[in-house]
Design an enzyme around this catalytic site. Structure first.
Site, PDB file in Angstrom:
ATOM      1  CE1 TYR A 239      33.507  78.834  53.681  1.00 58.62           C
ATOM      2  CE2 TYR A 239      31.697  79.259  55.186  1.00 58.62           C
ATOM      3  CZ  TYR A 239      32.273  79.417  53.950  1.00 58.62           C
ATOM      4  OH  TYR A 239      31.638  80.150  52.986  1.00 58.62           O
TER       5      TYR A 239
ATOM      6  CD  GLU B 224      25.605  83.774  55.669  1.00 56.98           C
ATOM      7  OE1 GLU B 224      26.362  84.736  55.398  1.00 56.98           O
ATOM      8  OE2 GLU B 224      25.901  82.587  55.382  1.00 56.98           O
TER       9      GLU B 224
HETATM   10  N1  ARG Z   1      30.445  84.142  52.433  1.00 52.54           N
HETATM   11  C1  ARG Z   1      29.430  83.176  52.137  1.00 52.54           C
HETATM   12  C2  ARG Z   1      29.145  82.490  53.468  1.00 52.54           C
HETATM   13  O1  ARG Z   1      28.390  82.980  54.224  1.00 52.54           O
HETATM   14  C3  ARG Z   1      29.824  82.179  51.084  1.00 52.54           C
HETATM   15  C4  ARG Z   1      30.024  82.741  49.715  1.00 52.54           C
HETATM   16  C5  ARG Z   1      30.411  81.692  48.733  1.00 52.54           C
HETATM   17  N2  ARG Z   1      30.784  82.284  47.483  1.00 52.54           N
HETATM   18  C6  ARG Z   1      31.181  81.569  46.434  1.00 52.54           C
HETATM   19  N3  ARG Z   1      31.525  82.219  45.354  1.00 52.54           N
HETATM   20  N4  ARG Z   1      31.248  80.279  46.490  1.00 52.54           N
HETATM   21  O2  ARG Z   1      29.762  81.565  53.866  1.00 52.54           O
HETATM   22 ZN    ZN Z   2      30.419  82.695  55.718  1.00 56.51          ZN
END
Ligand code: ARG
Ligand code: ZN
Length: 456
Positions: free
Chosen positions: A384, A311
């Site tokens: 990811y 994060e």
């Molecule tokens: N961006 C977030 C992360 O740190 C994940 C957000 C997920 N959002 C969702 N609507 N599923 O990976």
């Molecule tokens: Zn993320």
């Protein structure tokens, strides 16, 4: 007179027929490849000034939003995303404006069309109970959420318009001033630099300034029986964490040392983009973590340092450098995931372990190129892990020095701007040459999974 149109507006997954009042037209949406109906391509919001009055003991919110907007074309109608709450008044440049709420849009008619290039203000007063807005891809509740005696927001990708009217697309970054008004005894915290809170007449008011352009989903608010805990910072970055007073010690202490993390990650990415950072824990163990700007949001669960590093890295990749289109979300998630590796390596862990695990997860998932084609792909394994391995492959091919230069050039070139995959590939070519391009391209294009790059 209400005019019933033959067409329908799709409101986040459910198709409901809508009525468009006479004198208004149904807007197009900005044309994002994944969420085409969100936003309006004619608007560039420069600043949101949000005053939010809430009481977490009841699920009600009242607000006043003042948007400073530049018209990117002539605007006969101003179209914002806004869902669930009721507008009680609207003005354009201080003059009352006719408005209508149609599906998830707030439509406003200026007295005369706003000329292209003009900067104007939109003031909206509103109140109500924030709506139940689910991510259609995974059922996650998004937006302003009140539960367990507190309220918080979790907006990625499109929950922000459940608590303020906005141009809810990541490409349109804006700066923020947020004024929170909460009952005495509660603490309200928003992203940004805090002013001194003032308590009077049973209410506590506090303001927060975020003079950096961020996407709407990165704006955060927390209200509850909270505690703001100062932590050691690094290189001029102040750190404070925000915890529910009754949160477990195991959760409080699970985020590692933010100072050490800032040191390691800024060693790769360049200076941290904001003057402050920290984590805010929400009294719910189930939510995912989210990279809200200057104050990342975490579930009440001991997730560990890897997620903390992830994060924090998003503050560069996602918040400061933002997406031009949701289909390029791997540019957020791939970089943030690779930051986990960079951090663990710096802490002396086996540099081959995590990439090998990522690779075996990918072999058990459908392979795809990195640009997402549908909402369920936004936060999938490929965004990811394949995204992270694309960077690992680049690093393996060109070495740490050139890799660092790619990261820093990308950050410098695109801070405060919106990026697409092609922009990253341009940086790779400019900084790392053909060898860099050759290493990264098969990961980006796909669909087949390239071989696991050798440990660097
Ligand atoms: N961006 C977030 C992360 O740190 C994940 C957000 C997920 N959002 C969702 N609507 N599923 O990976
Ligand atoms: Zn993320």
């Amino acid at each position: 007179m209400l005019l019933c149109l033959p067409g329908m507006v799709r409101a986040q997954g459910q198709a409901a027929p809508v009525t468009v009042p006479a004198g208004f037209t149904l807007p197009e949406g900005a044309g994002d490849r994944i969420y085409p109906q969100l936003g309006d391509a004619g608007l560039d919001v420069l600043h949101y000034d949000l005053s939010l009055t809430s009481d977490p003991r009841v699920d009600e919110l009242s607000g006043r939003a003042v948007l400073t907007v530049t018209a990117l074309r002539e605007l006969a109608q101003v179209n914002l995303d806004f869902e669930g709450l009721t507008v009680t008044g609207a003005k354009i440049d201080g003059t009352p404006a006719r408005h209508a709420q149609v599906g998830t849009k707030l439509l406003l008619r200026p007295a005369r069309p706003v000329p292209a290039g003009a900067t104007f203000t939109v003031t909206v007063a509103y109140r109500g109970t924030p709506p139940l807005h689910l991510d259609p891809a995974d059922g996650l509740r998004l937006g302003w959420i009140t539960q367990a005696g507190g309220s918080y927001v979790l907006s990625e990708p499109d929950g922000s318009h459940t608590f303020f009217p906005c141009n809810d697309v990541p490409a349109d970054g804006a700066t923020y001033s947020v004024h929170l008004d909460v009952p005495e005894g509660f603490v309200g915290v928003a992203g940004g630099v805090p002013g001194d809170p003032v308590t009077a007449g049973g209410r506590t008011r506090a303001s927060f300034e975020l003079p950096f352009e961020i996407p709407t989903y990165a704006m955060t608010v927390h209200v509850g029986r909270l505690q703001v805990v100062p932590r050691p910072g690094f290189a001029g970055v102040t750190v404070r964490d925000v915890f529910p007073r009754d949160v477990d010690d195991a959760v409080r202490s699970s985020f590692g040392s933010p100072a050490r993390m800032l040191e390691v990650l800024s060693g790769w990415f360049g200076p941290f983009p904001y003057p402050l950072y920290g984590v805010a824990v929400v009294n719910d163990p189930q939510i995912p973590a989210l990279e809200t700007a200057t104050l990342s949001t975490f579930p009440a669960r001991a997730q560990g340092e890897r997620v903390a590093a992830h994060e924090m890295a998003h503050q560069w990749f996602g918040d400061s450098v933002r997406l031009a289109d949701w289909s390029d979300v791997w540019l957020n998630e791939g970089f943030a995931t690779y930051a986990e590796q960079l951090y663990l390596e710096a802490q002396g862990e086996d540099p081959g372990a995590l990439p090998a695990r990522w690779y075996s997860s990918l072999r058990n998932a459908p392979a795809r190129g990195l640009v997402a084609r549908s909402a369920p792909q936004l936060f999938d394994t490929s965004s990811y892990l394949r995204g992270a391995l694309a960077l690992h492959a680049l690093r393996g091919a060109v070495g740490d020095g050139v890799f660092r230069e790619v990261l820093r050039t990308y950050v410098t070139r695109f801070t405060g701007r919106a990026v697409r995959t092609a922009d990253l590939l341009d940086v790779v070519r400019d900084v790392a040459g053909q060898a860099g391009t050759d290493a990264v391209t098969p990961w980006v294009v796909g669909p087949d999974l390239p071989p696991l790059p050798p440990a660097s």
